[in-house]
Scaffold this active site. Structure first.
Site, PDB file in Angstrom:
ATOM      1  N   MET A 174      38.669 -12.642 -33.922  1.00 27.89           N
ATOM      2  CA  MET A 174      39.725 -12.442 -32.943  1.00 27.89           C
ATOM      3  C   MET A 174      39.286 -11.406 -31.917  1.00 27.89           C
ATOM      4  O   MET A 174      38.452 -10.545 -32.200  1.00 27.89           O
ATOM      5  CB  MET A 174      41.019 -11.977 -33.633  1.00 27.89           C
ATOM      6  CG  MET A 174      41.599 -12.982 -34.607  1.00 27.89           C
ATOM      7  SD  MET A 174      43.119 -12.392 -35.392  1.00 27.89           S
ATOM      8  CE  MET A 174      44.251 -12.462 -33.998  1.00 27.89           C
ATOM      9  N   ASP A 175      39.823 -11.519 -30.721  1.00 29.16           N
ATOM     10  CA  ASP A 175      39.622 -10.501 -29.677  1.00 29.16           C
ATOM     11  C   ASP A 175      38.225 -10.522 -29.063  1.00 29.16           C
ATOM     12  O   ASP A 175      37.782  -9.518 -28.513  1.00 29.16           O
ATOM     13  CB  ASP A 175      39.913  -9.106 -30.246  1.00 29.16           C
ATOM     14  CG  ASP A 175      40.511  -8.168 -29.190  1.00 29.16           C
ATOM     15  OD1 ASP A 175      41.040  -8.670 -28.184  1.00 29.16           O
ATOM     16  OD2 ASP A 175      40.429  -6.946 -29.378  1.00 29.16           O
ATOM     17  N   CYS A 176      37.531 -11.682 -29.154  1.00 28.48           N
ATOM     18  CA  CYS A 176      36.190 -11.739 -28.559  1.00 28.48           C
ATOM     19  C   CYS A 176      36.135 -12.670 -27.346  1.00 28.48           C
ATOM     20  O   CYS A 176      35.046 -12.968 -26.851  1.00 28.48           O
ATOM     21  CB  CYS A 176      35.145 -12.160 -29.594  1.00 28.48           C
ATOM     22  SG  CYS A 176      35.232 -13.891 -30.078  1.00 28.48           S
ATOM     23  N   GLY A 177      37.291 -13.150 -26.876  1.00 32.76           N
ATOM     24  CA  GLY A 177      37.319 -13.887 -25.620  1.00 32.76           C
ATOM     25  C   GLY A 177      37.221 -15.396 -25.725  1.00 32.76           C
ATOM     26  O   GLY A 177      36.880 -16.069 -24.749  1.00 32.76           O
ATOM     27  N   LYS A 178      37.553 -15.968 -26.882  1.00 27.55           N
ATOM     28  CA  LYS A 178      37.431 -17.423 -27.046  1.00 27.55           C
ATOM     29  C   LYS A 178      38.360 -18.185 -26.101  1.00 27.55           C
ATOM     30  O   LYS A 178      37.937 -19.136 -25.430  1.00 27.55           O
ATOM     31  CB  LYS A 178      37.724 -17.820 -28.496  1.00 27.55           C
ATOM     32  CG  LYS A 178      36.712 -17.311 -29.496  1.00 27.55           C
ATOM     33  CD  LYS A 178      37.018 -17.780 -30.897  1.00 27.55           C
ATOM     34  CE  LYS A 178      38.338 -17.271 -31.413  1.00 27.55           C
ATOM     35  NZ  LYS A 178      38.402 -15.787 -31.497  1.00 27.55           N
ATOM     36  N   SER A 179      39.617 -17.791 -26.050  1.00 27.30           N
ATOM     37  CA  SER A 179      40.571 -18.508 -25.195  1.00 27.30           C
ATOM     38  C   SER A 179      40.262 -18.286 -23.722  1.00 27.30           C
ATOM     39  O   SER A 179      40.443 -19.194 -22.892  1.00 27.30           O
ATOM     40  CB  SER A 179      42.007 -18.067 -25.511  1.00 27.30           C
ATOM     41  OG  SER A 179      42.353 -18.409 -26.840  1.00 27.30           O
ATOM     42  N   ASP A 202      41.324 -25.472 -28.235  1.00 30.27           N
ATOM     43  CA  ASP A 202      41.401 -24.074 -28.662  1.00 30.27           C
ATOM     44  C   ASP A 202      42.095 -23.987 -30.022  1.00 30.27           C
ATOM     45  O   ASP A 202      42.820 -24.901 -30.427  1.00 30.27           O
ATOM     46  CB  ASP A 202      42.167 -23.259 -27.622  1.00 30.27           C
ATOM     47  CG  ASP A 202      41.911 -21.766 -27.750  1.00 30.27           C
ATOM     48  OD1 ASP A 202      40.884 -21.386 -28.336  1.00 30.27           O
ATOM     49  OD2 ASP A 202      42.745 -20.974 -27.258  1.00 30.27           O
ATOM     50  N   GLU A 203      41.891 -22.871 -30.709  1.00 30.55           N
ATOM     51  CA  GLU A 203      42.438 -22.648 -32.061  1.00 30.55           C
ATOM     52  C   GLU A 203      42.020 -23.776 -33.010  1.00 30.55           C
ATOM     53  O   GLU A 203      42.795 -24.243 -33.845  1.00 30.55           O
ATOM     54  CB  GLU A 203      43.970 -22.517 -32.012  1.00 30.55           C
ATOM     55  CG  GLU A 203      44.500 -21.492 -31.035  1.00 30.55           C
ATOM     56  CD  GLU A 203      44.155 -20.044 -31.415  1.00 30.55           C
ATOM     57  OE1 GLU A 203      43.593 -19.831 -32.514  1.00 30.55           O
ATOM     58  OE2 GLU A 203      44.425 -19.148 -30.603  1.00 30.55           O
TER      59      GLU A 203
END
Length: 210
Positions: free
Chosen positions: A11-16, A86-87
């Site tokens: 989480m929090d690494c810019g995937k979206s 995504d997700e």
């Protein structure tokens, strides 16, 4: 040739953010695509980034058939050049196989984005199947950081700042939660194994301790 690509990281690494940027890059070149997501923290049928970007998308559930959706769209005269999903960790193994079939038989690029493992450091079924089937697995270069400053590689579920190690695999939360709510925190492996969240560290360690 079309590819099935899995972009992964904690989480929090810019995937979206990357998913939305990739959609923009393809769309401005005249390519037509479909956007999918499941259980985004911002709500149903939305791909959202912590940077404030968002876009409407098709919501996936266990009955979603990616193969049928793409074939039906093309049958009715609507091109599909690429798919952004995504997700993807929340997809079923069968749905990942459908995406692979879309790539192989329809020559459609499929770009998936998701977390590899859950709060117990166990693979999500969708992510496991993507690792098995993807043409490429890309680890995002934007580094999420543990409270200690090391690269964060694991996702911890927390309640009032304390790490939770039991419960349902899928519980929607965010890294900015708190106050008695289920939240998530990214940790390096060492501190995930020790169950040492930022709140615990503040309570037991010196200011500069690790």
């Amino acid at each position: 040739m079309a590819e099935l690509v899995f972009f992964s990281g904690p989480m929090d690494c810019g995937k979206s953010t990357l998913a939305l940027q990739m959609h923009h890059n393809h769309a401005v070149r005249g390519r037509d695509g479909l956007l999918f997501t499941r259980l985004d923290r911002a709500g149903v049928a939305t791909i959202s980034s912590r940077l404030g970007l968002s876009r409407r998308a098709l919501e996936v559930d266990d009955t979603t058939d990616f193969w049928s959706l793409v074939v039906d769209r093309r049958t009715h005269g609507h091109p599909v050049d690429y798919v952004i999903a995504d997700e993807a960790q929340f997809f079923t193994a069968l749905q990942v196989e459908q995406l692979a079939r879309v790539v192989d038989e329809l020559d459609v690029d499929v770009f998936t984005f998701g977390i590899t493992s859950d709060f117990r450091a166990r693979l999500f079924p969708g992510s496991a199947r993507l690792v098995e089937l993807a043409d490429r697995v890309e680890v995002l270069q934007v580094r999420a950081l543990c409270w200690c400053g090391a690269r964060a590689t694991h996702n911890a579920r927390t309640l009032d700042g304390l790490m939770v190690t039991q419960g349902e695999q899928v519980v929607v939360g965010d890294v900015e939660g708190g106050g008695g709510e289920v939240a998530y925190e990214v940790l390096c492996r060492r501190h995930h194994m020790r169950q040492m969240t930022a709140a615990v560290a503040r309570a037991v360690l010196p200011v500069d301790g690790r």
